[in-house]
Write a protein that holds these residues in place. Sequence first.
Motif, PDB file in Angstrom:
ATOM      1  N   SER A   1      52.626  36.845  42.364  1.00 44.86           N
ATOM      2  CA  SER A   1      52.296  36.661  40.656  1.00 44.86           C
ATOM      3  C   SER A   1      52.525  35.320  40.993  1.00 44.86           C
ATOM      4  O   SER A   1      53.211  34.316  41.311  1.00 44.86           O
ATOM      5  N   LEU A   2      50.915  34.619  40.234  1.00 44.86           N
ATOM      6  CA  LEU A   2      50.545  33.473  40.283  1.00 44.86           C
ATOM      7  C   LEU A   2      51.581  32.493  39.081  1.00 44.86           C
ATOM      8  O   LEU A   2      51.051  33.261  38.132  1.00 44.86           O
ATOM      9  N   GLY A   3      51.665  31.408  39.458  1.00 46.65           N
ATOM     10  CA  GLY A   3      52.492  30.760  38.304  1.00 46.65           C
ATOM     11  C   GLY A   3      53.362  31.459  37.591  1.00 46.65           C
ATOM     12  O   GLY A   3      53.769  31.443  36.446  1.00 46.65           O
ATOM     13  N   CYS A   4      54.550  31.572  38.373  1.00 43.92           N
ATOM     14  CA  CYS A   4      55.587  32.830  38.015  1.00 43.92           C
ATOM     15  C   CYS A   4      56.853  31.819  37.265  1.00 43.92           C
ATOM     16  O   CYS A   4      57.316  32.841  36.313  1.00 43.92           O
ATOM     17  N   GLY A   5      56.228  31.005  37.288  1.00 42.39           N
ATOM     18  CA  GLY A   5      57.952  30.188  36.463  1.00 42.39           C
ATOM     19  C   GLY A   5      59.079  30.619  36.785  1.00 42.39           C
ATOM     20  O   GLY A   5      59.448  30.872  38.296  1.00 42.39           O
ATOM     21  N   PHE A   6      60.132  30.755  35.689  1.00 46.10           N
ATOM     22  CA  PHE A   6      61.559  31.610  35.669  1.00 46.10           C
ATOM     23  C   PHE A   6      61.471  33.358  35.404  1.00 46.10           C
ATOM     24  O   PHE A   6      62.293  33.729  35.130  1.00 46.10           O
ATOM     25  N   ASP A   7      60.017  33.653  35.959  1.00 49.76           N
ATOM     26  CA  ASP A   7      59.860  34.939  35.520  1.00 49.76           C
ATOM     27  C   ASP A   7      61.274  36.508  36.069  1.00 49.76           C
ATOM     28  O   ASP A   7      61.443  35.323  37.583  1.00 49.76           O
ATOM     29  N   SER A   8      61.583  36.931  35.557  1.00 48.59           N
ATOM     30  CA  SER A   8      62.778  37.723  36.264  1.00 48.59           C
ATOM     31  C   SER A   8      62.108  38.986  36.615  1.00 48.59           C
ATOM     32  O   SER A   8      63.530  40.049  37.147  1.00 48.59           O
ATOM     33  N   THR A   9      61.160  39.423  36.882  1.00 49.22           N
ATOM     34  CA  THR A   9      60.088  41.377  37.225  1.00 49.22           C
ATOM     35  C   THR A   9      61.186  41.303  38.345  1.00 49.22           C
ATOM     36  O   THR A   9      61.505  42.888  38.203  1.00 49.22           O
ATOM     37  N   TYR A  10      61.264  40.606  39.456  1.00 46.85           N
ATOM     38  CA  TYR A  10      60.622  41.971  40.385  1.00 46.85           C
ATOM     39  C   TYR A  10      62.859  41.946  40.143  1.00 46.85           C
ATOM     40  O   TYR A  10      62.710  43.061  41.338  1.00 46.85           O
TER      41      TYR A  10
ATOM     42  N   ARG B   1      64.167  41.703  38.014  1.00 39.84           N
ATOM     43  CA  ARG B   1      64.698  43.690  36.821  1.00 39.84           C
ATOM     44  C   ARG B   1      64.193  45.246  38.176  1.00 39.84           C
ATOM     45  O   ARG B   1      64.625  46.009  38.063  1.00 39.84           O
ATOM     46  N   LEU B   2      63.018  44.544  37.943  1.00 43.11           N
ATOM     47  CA  LEU B   2      62.246  46.238  39.021  1.00 43.11           C
ATOM     48  C   LEU B   2      62.952  46.698  40.257  1.00 43.11           C
ATOM     49  O   LEU B   2      63.579  47.808  40.266  1.00 43.11           O
ATOM     50  N   LYS B   3      63.522  45.427  40.794  1.00 43.32           N
ATOM     51  CA  LYS B   3      64.363  46.076  41.586  1.00 43.32           C
ATOM     52  C   LYS B   3      65.516  46.485  41.411  1.00 43.32           C
ATOM     53  O   LYS B   3      66.123  47.868  42.467  1.00 43.32           O
ATOM     54  N   SER B   4      66.913  46.159  40.259  1.00 43.56           N
ATOM     55  CA  SER B   4      67.573  46.512  40.216  1.00 43.56           C
ATOM     56  C   SER B   4      67.335  48.408  39.512  1.00 43.56           C
ATOM     57  O   SER B   4      68.707  48.677  39.483  1.00 43.56           O
ATOM     58  N   CYS B   5      65.954  48.240  39.600  1.00 43.71           N
ATOM     59  CA  CYS B   5      66.044  49.675  38.704  1.00 43.71           C
ATOM     60  C   CYS B   5      65.167  50.856  40.042  1.00 43.71           C
ATOM     61  O   CYS B   5      65.466  51.994  39.520  1.00 43.71           O
ATOM     62  N   ASP B   6      65.356  49.693  41.033  1.00 42.40           N
ATOM     63  CA  ASP B   6      64.998  51.378  42.130  1.00 42.40           C
ATOM     64  C   ASP B   6      63.402  51.022  42.060  1.00 42.40           C
ATOM     65  O   ASP B   6      62.476  52.827  42.348  1.00 42.40           O
ATOM     66  N   LEU B   7      62.839  50.233  41.592  1.00 45.73           N
ATOM     67  CA  LEU B   7      61.526  50.892  41.182  1.00 45.73           C
ATOM     68  C   LEU B   7      60.536  50.074  41.994  1.00 45.73           C
ATOM     69  O   LEU B   7      59.357  50.164  41.759  1.00 45.73           O
ATOM     70  N   LEU B   8      60.896  49.552  43.015  1.00 46.74           N
ATOM     71  CA  LEU B   8      60.224  48.534  44.034  1.00 46.74           C
ATOM     72  C   LEU B   8      59.838  49.294  45.522  1.00 46.74           C
ATOM     73  O   LEU B   8      59.731  48.478  46.303  1.00 46.74           O
ATOM     74  N   GLN B   9      59.523  50.138  45.934  1.00 48.30           N
ATOM     75  CA  GLN B   9      60.198  50.867  46.724  1.00 48.30           C
ATOM     76  C   GLN B   9      58.223  50.863  47.527  1.00 48.30           C
ATOM     77  O   GLN B   9      58.072  51.023  47.189  1.00 48.30           O
ATOM     78  N   ASN B  10      58.588  50.420  48.738  1.00 50.16           N
ATOM     79  CA  ASN B  10      57.508  50.363  49.366  1.00 50.16           C
ATOM     80  C   ASN B  10      56.399  48.876  48.908  1.00 50.16           C
ATOM     81  O   ASN B  10      55.300  49.003  49.145  1.00 50.16           O
ATOM     82  N   THR B  11      56.890  48.125  48.775  1.00 51.44           N
ATOM     83  CA  THR B  11      56.877  47.263  47.918  1.00 51.44           C
ATOM     84  C   THR B  11      57.408  45.361  48.377  1.00 51.44           C
ATOM     85  O   THR B  11      58.383  45.284  48.009  1.00 51.44           O
ATOM     86  N   VAL B  12      56.384  44.977  48.076  1.00 51.08           N
ATOM     87  CA  VAL B  12      56.689  43.414  48.702  1.00 51.08           C
ATOM     88  C   VAL B  12      56.488  42.552  47.741  1.00 51.08           C
ATOM     89  O   VAL B  12      55.041  42.641  46.809  1.00 51.08           O
ATOM     90  N   PHE B  13      56.899  41.957  46.743  1.00 53.14           N
ATOM     91  CA  PHE B  13      57.131  40.934  45.862  1.00 53.14           C
ATOM     92  C   PHE B  13      56.927  38.943  46.374  1.00 53.14           C
ATOM     93  O   PHE B  13      58.200  38.937  46.636  1.00 53.14           O
ATOM     94  N   CYS B  14      55.537  39.252  46.006  1.00 48.92           N
ATOM     95  CA  CYS B  14      55.478  37.247  45.714  1.00 48.92           C
ATOM     96  C   CYS B  14      55.163  36.529  44.687  1.00 48.92           C
ATOM     97  O   CYS B  14      54.059  36.779  44.007  1.00 48.92           O
ATOM     98  N   GLU B  15      56.198  35.966  44.260  1.00 53.13           N
ATOM     99  CA  GLU B  15      56.331  34.643  43.566  1.00 53.13           C
ATOM    100  C   GLU B  15      55.705  33.008  44.340  1.00 53.13           C
ATOM    101  O   GLU B  15      56.104  32.876  44.745  1.00 53.13           O
ATOM    102  N   ILE B  16      54.541  32.578  42.847  1.00 47.04           N
ATOM    103  CA  ILE B  16      54.429  31.639  43.760  1.00 47.04           C
ATOM    104  C   ILE B  16      54.279  30.083  42.572  1.00 47.04           C
ATOM    105  O   ILE B  16      53.449  30.695  41.575  1.00 47.04           O
ATOM    106  N   ASP B  17      53.735  29.086  42.701  1.00 46.85           N
ATOM    107  CA  ASP B  17      54.183  28.401  41.780  1.00 46.85           C
ATOM    108  C   ASP B  17      54.285  26.777  42.259  1.00 46.85           C
ATOM    109  O   ASP B  17      53.942  26.715  43.541  1.00 46.85           O
ATOM    110  N   PHE B  18      54.383  25.748  41.530  1.00 52.11           N
ATOM    111  CA  PHE B  18      53.910  24.971  42.083  1.00 52.11           C
ATOM    112  C   PHE B  18      55.799  24.239  42.736  1.00 52.11           C
ATOM    113  O   PHE B  18      56.705  25.244  42.604  1.00 52.11           O
TER     114      PHE B  18
END
Length: 591
Positions: free
Chosen positions: A90-99, A101-118
């Motif tokens: 996620s480029l310019g993620c800010g305070f986004d909560s997507t990770y 939300r998806l993790k709590s729903c068990d939708l990030l199987q075999n997935t690495v989530f990376c957030e980038i911002d200032f």
Amino acid sequence: MDENINLLRKTNKTRRETAVQGTNDSSIVSKCSTSTCGYFNDPYLHYFVSKQSRRAPLIHRGYYIRAVAFDRILKNFLELYKNSKKQVISLGCGFDSTYFRLKSCDLLQNTVFCEIDFPEVVKKKRLLVENNEDLLKLVEKIKEQPLSPHIELSSADYHLLGVDLTQLNTLEAAIKMCGLEFDIPTLLLSECVMTYMTRRCSTELVKWASETFEEAIFGMYEQINPEDSFGLFMQNHFYSIGSPLKCINAFPSIESQRKRFLNTGWVCCEVYDMNTFYSLFVDDKEKRRIESLETFDEYEELNLKYSHYFILTASTVELPKSLITYGDSENDKKIIPLEPAITGILSFTYVPDGDQSLRRFGHASSQIYQHYTITTGGFGEIDGRHQRLAEITVTDGRNFKSCHVLCCSAHIQYSRMHHTSVPLSNGITYLFGGRQSPYFMCNQMLKLILTLDKHKQSCPGDIGSARGTSSPIESDHLVTGNGTFQGSDLEQCNHSEDGQRNHSIDSIKHCDSNCDCCNSTFSWDFELGTLQVNVVAHNGKQPRERWRHAAVAVTIDGKEKLFIHGGKTKTCDVLGDCHLFDPETETWEEL
């Protein structure tokens, strides 16, 4: 001197970055408000908001559509590669909560989530995560000592990096240190981020992504169409808060955005404006659910807003299915043109010296006596105040000069929006339906009779002096069918126990249209002649109160009648009924 110049440049850059970061604070509050009102479900957004604030329904609709679009891209990507190792950046993620939300729903199987911002943004985000148990428990195996100062937080499947996206060498190095891989499917997301970058920097980022990741998909949501009035307003807004849209004029259309990606190493690119996305890719059941959440009547503004944003996906490999239409069986194989073809040409004449007093929306106009137009209702500005308009305007189509009748009777529902105005061949105009607010529907049908004085067939040149010169305004009285009443008395007019008129303004609004006080004829003398307004007494089966309907004059057996159909109710239900109104007998007939 060189040191001072460098210091000034750094100071200006810091201010710009701070202003851009400020858009994150505003955005997350709007997202939280949208979620709280039920547009989408995200139980983690409120953890990133220090003070919640309810936004306007129009703002909710805007954040809803971008959330739906990104959620569809994300879930389709996860489904497409469900059996493979993959990563989301996620480029310019800010305070986004997507990770979370998806993790709590068990939708990030075999997935690495990376957030980038200032760096300043991700430092705050890390503190919020570390100080909240609900967030922290979703982050697995946090590494105590990151390998780089740019790595703010690192765990088995979640990384938070503080890097300026214009510093691509630093960005790539930080990604490597996190353990991200360049040869597995990677989804990069940019939500209103690159528009704050220069054309060169944003295009270099797009090119870097295509060259760095072997199997990459890019998802982007951003602004377009900068040159029309809304686009200029949008640019001025962001400029005024210190975060100008630097890229919008370089890539002003969805086609220019598509070409940018295809010219920088991306094999496929799919892009739609948000009107198209909402119309084609949000099903009817979901639209009905959204319509039921809040009272909403700003559809023109919403369509305008949607036309100035787009959703885009691009990939470095051929994908088996679209990430935007994937899962939508009706649209999986539908070919949608990028831009609709223009099939005709409209010619018009601009009159620079014409009257500009008709700037309004939600109004209705009718042409009578060949050259004249009567305009009623709508929302506009008077004396610096934006409000629903009670004046009736008569415009001469030969010179575009207008005369205004400021209506002052508290009995009659002049100030209405989204109503219809239908002229008959005898010059009589009927107003039907509309609403005075999202909560009050108009229940009066009005008959307007304009009698022209042959000696006053053109309006005076000074339009400003025309407004407010009708007799009720100057002499504080008006002539009715039952005599003359003082304006101050009319505002109190109501029915008392002995039958006398003695109502307040608020209660008269809900007055039965068949009562005595509403059957009077109100007349105003003005520059062109006399305008007479009558509240019609309804007979027969009267149509339900409605707005955004349609009406037209029809001739049946040699008699002119009004045909009314469609529209919406107070609760925004769509109507499918049709009615005829006979002006001679003032009788309704349901078809």
